[in-house]
Design a protein around this motif. Structure first.
Motif, short mmCIF file in Angstrom:
data_model
loop_
_atom_site.label_atom_id
_atom_site.label_comp_id
_atom_site.label_asym_id
_atom_site.label_seq_id
_atom_site.Cartn_x
_atom_site.Cartn_y
_atom_site.Cartn_z
N GLU A 28 -5.75 10.80 -2.32
CA GLU A 28 -4.72 11.80 -2.03
C GLU A 28 -5.13 12.70 -0.87
O GLU A 28 -4.33 13.01 0.01
N LYS A 29 -6.39 13.11 -0.86
CA LYS A 29 -6.89 13.95 0.23
C LYS A 29 -6.93 13.19 1.55
O LYS A 29 -6.62 13.73 2.61
N ARG B 194 -1.63 2.23 -6.08
CA ARG B 194 -1.39 3.58 -5.59
C ARG B 194 -1.57 3.66 -4.07
O ARG B 194 -0.85 4.39 -3.40
N LEU B 195 -2.53 2.88 -3.57
CA LEU B 195 -2.73 2.83 -2.10
C LEU B 195 -1.48 2.33 -1.40
O LEU B 195 -1.08 2.89 -0.37
N ILE B 196 -0.86 1.31 -1.96
CA ILE B 196 0.37 0.78 -1.36
C ILE B 196 1.47 1.83 -1.38
O ILE B 196 2.22 2.01 -0.41
N GLU B 197 1.59 2.56 -2.50
CA GLU B 197 2.61 3.62 -2.60
C GLU B 197 2.38 4.71 -1.56
O GLU B 197 3.33 5.15 -0.87
N GLU B 198 1.12 5.15 -1.41
CA GLU B 198 0.81 6.22 -0.44
C GLU B 198 1.03 5.74 0.98
O GLU B 198 1.49 6.50 1.85
N THR B 199 0.72 4.46 1.23
CA THR B 199 0.94 3.90 2.57
C THR B 199 2.42 3.90 2.91
O THR B 199 2.83 4.23 4.02
#
Length: 296
Positions: free
Chosen positions: A222-223, A288-293
């Motif tokens: 997140e950071k 979650r990485l895919i969502e943040e990307t």
């Protein structure tokens, strides 16, 4: 002891004496800042106090600001700050993506100091000082006029050559390092110097291994994306700015395209190294990485 040092540095950064520091000697202040960032913060990483101390150091570092502009000291000060914030750990097994020694929050604090004005003071406050005289302001003259505590981006806005130097040699290389380290730019843009720190060791001499939980990984991720979003915002600002830097606009466009279509650099390999023994948890973090990307 280090909590007391942290409290002192925060007190310095919040002082009404800005842009003057409680530690008046420049060399002594620089030595303290670098010692804490290079030796103490990496050693404290395993007990969770490293980020707060490093943030206090960054805030303390930025108290003095970047005036005067004589002899290019402003550029050296900015580069030195980013070099320390972007220090990496030798070898593998860093706590943070990209092998960095410091948290994304620390790197974000250093980057913000170059483009965000302190206490949201606007550029209009420069009306008391014309753009010709900004380069000759000295510490003594601060007592006789209201010098606003502005970022380098605001201070150089009306000084075209300095503004372009800031963009080409400092801001653009920093944005590339955050978003696409493998992106190649023209010779006009300089690559920021790099320093490598030894991996911290335990009292017995063994290297510290960072075994982060899924929650820790999600917090760090997140950071990291907060830092990347800020870099994208600065990139958009540079693209829209009227600064005569037409030669760099193609780089701005290309970087924005790469951010839109590519996955974040080094994130997947960091997840694999950090969560080694639980395949299901690894899949969860990568989702979650895919969502943040996608949100980026």
């Amino acid at each position: 002891l280090f909590s007391q040092v942290q409290g002192f540095l925060l007190k310095c950064s919040q002082s009404k004496l800005r842009p003057f520091h409680h530690i008046a000697d420049d060399e002594c202040r620089e030595h303290l800042h670098k010692f804490l960032l290079r030796r103490i913060c990496p050693a404290l990483a395993r007990i969770g106090d490293a980020e707060s101390l490093a943030l206090a150091v960054m805030k303390s570092w930025c108290v003095v600001g970047y005036l005067p502009f004589r002899d290019g000291n402003w550029s050296k000060s900015a580069v030195d700050l980013l070099v320390e914030a972007n220090a990496s750990i030798l070898g593998s097994g860093s706590q943070y993506p990209g092998g960095y020694a410091h948290s994304p929050e620390v790197r974000l604090e250093a980057f913000k100091s170059l483009v965000d004005d302190y206490n949201d003071k606007g550029v209009s406050n420069l009306s008391a000082i014309d753009s010709e005289s900004v380069s000759t302001v000295t510490s003594a003259s601060f007592f006789h006029c209201d010098v606003p505590d502005l970022s380098l981006f605001s201070l150089t806005r009306n000084l075209r050559d300095l503004h372009l130097e800031l963009i080409q040699k400092i801001l653009l290389p920093q944005i590339i390092a955050i978003l696409e380290p493998n992106y190649k730019v023209s010779v006009q843009s300089h690559v920021l110097p790099k320093i490598h720190l030894l991996k911290p060791k335990t009292d017995s001499g063994k290297e510290i291994e960072f075994n982060a939980s899924v929650v820790d990984c999600l917090v760090i991720m997140e950071k990291e994306f907060r830092l990347r979003k800020f870099a994208v915002r600065v990139l958009g600002t540079l693209f829209r700015s009227v600064s005569g830097d037409g030669d760099n606009r193609c780089h701005f466009i290309e970087l924005l395209k790469l951010v839109a279509v590519s996955e974040p650099h080094s994130m997947e390999s960091w997840i694999d190294e950090t969560i080694k023994d639980d395949h299901n948890q690894t899949i969860l973090v990568k989702e979650r990485l895919i969502e943040e990307t996608y949100r980026l």
